[in-house]
Design a protein around this motif. Structure first.
Motif, PDB file in Angstrom:
ATOM      1  N   GLU A  39       0.846  -1.201   0.000  1.00 60.20           N
ATOM      2  CA  GLU A  39       0.000   0.000   0.000  1.00 60.20           C
ATOM      3  C   GLU A  39       0.881   1.251   0.000  1.00 60.20           C
ATOM      4  O   GLU A  39       1.757   1.396   0.857  1.00 60.20           O
ATOM      5  N   SER A  40       0.635   2.137  -0.951  1.00 60.78           N
ATOM      6  CA  SER A  40       1.403   3.385  -1.022  1.00 60.78           C
ATOM      7  C   SER A  40       0.912   4.340   0.070  1.00 60.78           C
ATOM      8  O   SER A  40      -0.199   4.169   0.595  1.00 60.78           O
ATOM      9  N   PRO A  41       1.701   5.352   0.399  1.00 59.53           N
ATOM     10  CA  PRO A  41       1.251   6.339   1.394  1.00 59.53           C
ATOM     11  C   PRO A  41      -0.074   7.012   0.986  1.00 59.53           C
ATOM     12  O   PRO A  41      -0.920   7.270   1.838  1.00 59.53           O
ATOM     13  N   LEU A  42      -0.247   7.256  -0.309  1.00 61.38           N
ATOM     14  CA  LEU A  42      -1.483   7.873  -0.796  1.00 61.38           C
ATOM     15  C   LEU A  42      -2.672   6.915  -0.636  1.00 61.38           C
ATOM     16  O   LEU A  42      -3.752   7.314  -0.197  1.00 61.38           O
ATOM     17  N   GLU A  43      -2.466   5.648  -0.959  1.00 59.06           N
ATOM     18  CA  GLU A  43      -3.515   4.636  -0.781  1.00 59.06           C
ATOM     19  C   GLU A  43      -3.860   4.471   0.700  1.00 59.06           C
ATOM     20  O   GLU A  43      -5.027   4.312   1.054  1.00 59.06           O
ATOM     21  N   GLY A 136      -9.172   9.835  -7.037  1.00 56.14           N
ATOM     22  CA  GLY A 136      -8.610  10.297  -8.300  1.00 56.14           C
ATOM     23  C   GLY A 136      -7.092  10.309  -8.261  1.00 56.14           C
ATOM     24  O   GLY A 136      -6.423   9.869  -9.204  1.00 56.14           O
ATOM     25  N   LYS A 137      -6.533  10.801  -7.149  1.00 60.83           N
ATOM     26  CA  LYS A 137      -5.074  10.827  -7.006  1.00 60.83           C
ATOM     27  C   LYS A 137      -4.490   9.415  -7.010  1.00 60.83           C
ATOM     28  O   LYS A 137      -3.460   9.164  -7.637  1.00 60.83           O
ATOM     29  N   VAL A 138      -5.162   8.489  -6.325  1.00 66.08           N
ATOM     30  CA  VAL A 138      -4.701   7.095  -6.286  1.00 66.08           C
ATOM     31  C   VAL A 138      -4.774   6.491  -7.690  1.00 66.08           C
ATOM     32  O   VAL A 138      -3.849   5.788  -8.123  1.00 66.08           O
ATOM     33  N   ALA A 139      -5.858   6.761  -8.415  1.00 66.61           N
ATOM     34  CA  ALA A 139      -5.994   6.232  -9.780  1.00 66.61           C
ATOM     35  C   ALA A 139      -4.867   6.764 -10.669  1.00 66.61           C
ATOM     36  O   ALA A 139      -4.284   5.999 -11.454  1.00 66.61           O
ATOM     37  N   MET A 143      -1.912   4.618 -12.458  1.00 60.01           N
ATOM     38  CA  MET A 143      -1.722   4.721 -13.897  1.00 60.01           C
ATOM     39  C   MET A 143      -0.267   5.061 -14.222  1.00 60.01           C
ATOM     40  O   MET A 143       0.343   4.453 -15.092  1.00 60.01           O
ATOM     41  N   TRP A 144       0.319   6.027 -13.497  1.00 58.62           N
ATOM     42  CA  TRP A 144       1.716   6.391 -13.708  1.00 58.62           C
ATOM     43  C   TRP A 144       2.633   5.218 -13.399  1.00 58.62           C
ATOM     44  O   TRP A 144       3.624   4.996 -14.105  1.00 58.62           O
ATOM     45  N   GLY A 145       2.299   4.462 -12.376  1.00 59.02           N
ATOM     46  CA  GLY A 145       3.096   3.284 -12.031  1.00 59.02           C
ATOM     47  C   GLY A 145       3.077   2.246 -13.142  1.00 59.02           C
ATOM     48  O   GLY A 145       4.123   1.675 -13.499  1.00 59.02           O
ATOM     49  N   LYS A 146       1.920   2.025 -13.726  1.00 54.69           N
ATOM     50  CA  LYS A 146       1.810   1.064 -14.840  1.00 54.69           C
ATOM     51  C   LYS A 146       2.578   1.567 -16.053  1.00 54.69           C
ATOM     52  O   LYS A 146       3.252   0.796 -16.742  1.00 54.69           O
ATOM     53  N   LEU A 147       2.476   2.863 -16.334  1.00 55.95           N
ATOM     54  CA  LEU A 147       3.195   3.432 -17.469  1.00 55.95           C
ATOM     55  C   LEU A 147       4.712   3.314 -17.279  1.00 55.95           C
ATOM     56  O   LEU A 147       5.443   2.984 -18.219  1.00 55.95           O
ATOM     57  N   ARG A 148       5.183   3.566 -16.068  1.00 52.59           N
ATOM     58  CA  ARG A 148       6.619   3.447 -15.777  1.00 52.59           C
ATOM     59  C   ARG A 148       7.099   2.019 -15.963  1.00 52.59           C
ATOM     60  O   ARG A 148       8.153   1.786 -16.529  1.00 52.59           O
ATOM     61  N   ARG A 149       6.303   1.069 -15.448  1.00 53.51           N
ATOM     62  CA  ARG A 149       6.680  -0.351 -15.604  1.00 53.51           C
ATOM     63  C   ARG A 149       6.691  -0.737 -17.080  1.00 53.51           C
ATOM     64  O   ARG A 149       7.579  -1.468 -17.525  1.00 53.51           O
ATOM     65  N   LYS A 150       5.740  -0.257 -17.838  1.00 51.45           N
ATOM     66  CA  LYS A 150       5.650  -0.545 -19.268  1.00 51.45           C
ATOM     67  C   LYS A 150       6.861   0.031 -19.990  1.00 51.45           C
ATOM     68  O   LYS A 150       7.451  -0.610 -20.871  1.00 51.45           O
ATOM     69  N   GLN A 151       7.260   1.273 -19.627  1.00 52.25           N
ATOM     70  CA  GLN A 151       8.423   1.910 -20.259  1.00 52.25           C
ATOM     71  C   GLN A 151       9.704   1.148 -19.927  1.00 52.25           C
ATOM     72  O   GLN A 151      10.559   0.984 -20.787  1.00 52.25           O
ATOM     73  N   LYS A 152       9.838   0.687 -18.684  1.00 53.60           N
ATOM     74  CA  LYS A 152      11.036  -0.069 -18.282  1.00 53.60           C
ATOM     75  C   LYS A 152      11.110  -1.375 -19.046  1.00 53.60           C
ATOM     76  O   LYS A 152      12.190  -1.815 -19.449  1.00 53.60           O
TER      77      LYS A 152
END
Length: 155
Positions: A39-43, A136-139, A143-152
């Motif tokens: 769980e992230s701090p935001l979650e 909204g912030k968690v979503a 989304m940014w986390g998935k994009l970063r993993r996809k880019q890596k």
């Protein structure tokens, strides 16, 4: 961790929120929130805000329902006394007031509690807006986390 509102407890291995049976005082169904391992701090802040809101809501409605039941009983007793009636008939049945007499109670109760309900509604909307904002912030964070993993993976 199970709440003190009800004895309901979801299985330990569950990875979803669970909704329990209605509480006997508030009539609200408690939610047992799943806490993910990563769980992230935001979650975490979102979950805690949801839990705080649930506890606040639970407390308000438990108190409101207790007050309503107590005042309703007092109203019925005073009306029956004024009429010279008894609370229970000879057969043990409870004496009831007619709908018109009870309408007097409901109107009086709602009028007396109008300000309390207005404050509750205002706070309820504020809390829900805050929860929606954090959702909204968690979503976006996910989304940014998935994009970063996809880019890596594609690099």
């Amino acid at each position: 961790m199970c709440t003190k509102v009800s004895g309901f407890c979801p299985p330990r291995q569950s990875c979803h929120d669970w909704i329990g049976p209605p509480d006997k005082y508030s009539n609200l169904r408690p939610v047992h929130f799943h806490i993910p391992e990563n769980e992230s701090p935001l979650e975490q802040r979102l979950r805690e805000l949801r839990q705080e809101t649930q506890e606040w809501n639970q407390q308000f409605w438990a108190n409101q329902n207790l007050s309503f039941t107590k005042e309703k009983e007092e109203f019925i007793c005073s009306r029956l006394q004024a009429k010279g009636s008894v609370l229970r008939t000879a057969s043990g049945q409870r004496t009831a007031l007619d709908a018109e007499e009870m309408a007097d109670f409901y109107k009086e109760f709602l009028s007396k509690n109008f300000q309390k309900h207005m404050c509750y509604n205002r706070d309820w909307y504020k809390r829900n807006l805050a929860i929606t904002f954090f959702m909204g912030k968690v979503a976006l964070e996910r989304m940014w986390g998935k994009l970063r993993r996809k880019q890596k993976m594609s690099s």
